[in-house]
Design an enzyme around this catalytic site. Structure first.
Site, mmCIF file in Angstrom:
data_model
loop_
_atom_site.group_PDB
_atom_site.id
_atom_site.type_symbol
_atom_site.label_atom_id
_atom_site.label_comp_id
_atom_site.label_asym_id
_atom_site.label_seq_id
_atom_site.Cartn_x
_atom_site.Cartn_y
_atom_site.Cartn_z
ATOM 1 N N TYR A 88 1.069 -0.825 0.008
ATOM 2 C CA TYR A 88 0.011 -0.204 0.080
ATOM 3 C C TYR A 88 0.877 1.490 -0.094
ATOM 4 C CZ TYR A 88 0.932 0.923 5.050
ATOM 5 O OH TYR A 88 1.631 1.592 6.019
ATOM 6 N N CYS A 89 0.310 2.265 -0.456
ATOM 7 C CA CYS A 89 0.863 3.641 -0.389
ATOM 8 C C CYS A 89 -0.346 4.275 0.244
ATOM 9 C CB CYS A 89 1.431 3.885 -1.368
ATOM 10 S SG CYS A 89 0.271 4.084 -2.880
ATOM 11 N N GLU A 90 -0.033 5.979 0.174
ATOM 12 C CA GLU A 90 -0.999 7.197 0.515
ATOM 13 C C GLU A 90 -2.657 6.580 -0.008
ATOM 14 O OE1 GLU A 90 -0.170 9.545 2.296
ATOM 15 O OE2 GLU A 90 1.585 9.102 2.848
ATOM 16 N N MET A 118 -3.303 4.490 2.340
ATOM 17 C CA MET A 118 -3.409 4.804 3.975
ATOM 18 C C MET A 118 -5.166 6.368 3.968
ATOM 19 S SD MET A 118 -0.729 5.074 6.285
ATOM 20 C CE MET A 118 -1.100 6.209 7.148
#
Length: 140
Positions: A88-90, A118
């Site tokens: 995952y990222c932002e 996120m």
């Protein structure tokens, strides 16, 4: 006159079934990831592929920080064979998780993306480690 939704006909049901089943092989959502982590029934490694400063500010509890540019054969050899990596990222506006998934797949490793990142985690109201209150993602 057809609406913008129906001007392109829906795919036949058998093709839609294949498509949506296949998507589950590529994606995990925040709710399922949280449930697995919370119950201790996680049979995957959760990778936060953002830069270390973003990870330090806030991250999903239990995630390991490994920026997508650092996903290389030597580093991945530290994990057991056939480990499933969930990246995952932002959030949906960020393609870091996609870049990480490509790198992992190029190395022949199983990978799924935690859709929403996120932002999705915050939208679900889940807590962050080292981070803001649920529902608030740190802005870059």
């Amino acid at each position: 006159m057809a609406s913008p939704v129906t001007e392109t006909p829906a795919a036949p049901s058998d093709k839609a079934l294949d498509h949506f089943k296949a998507r589950l092989g590529f994606e995990a959502d925040c709710w399922d990831t949280h449930e697995a982590m919370a119950t201790g029934n996680h049979d995957f490694i959760l990778l936060d592929v953002r830069p270390p400063d973003c990870y330090e500010a806030a991250h999903v509890p239990g995630a390991i920080n490994l920026p997508h540019r650092k996903i290389i054969q030597r580093k991945m050899a530290e994990f057991p064979a056939n480990t499933l990596f969930v990246v995952y990222c932002e959030g949906p506006h960020c393609n870091g998780a996609n870049k990480a998934a490509i790198r992992l797949a190029e190395l022949g490793l199983p990978v799924k993306e935690m859709i929403g990142g996120m932002t999705g985690w915050a939208d679900e109201g889940f807590d962050f480690a080292n981070g803001p209150e649920p529902g608030h993602v740190r802005q870059k």
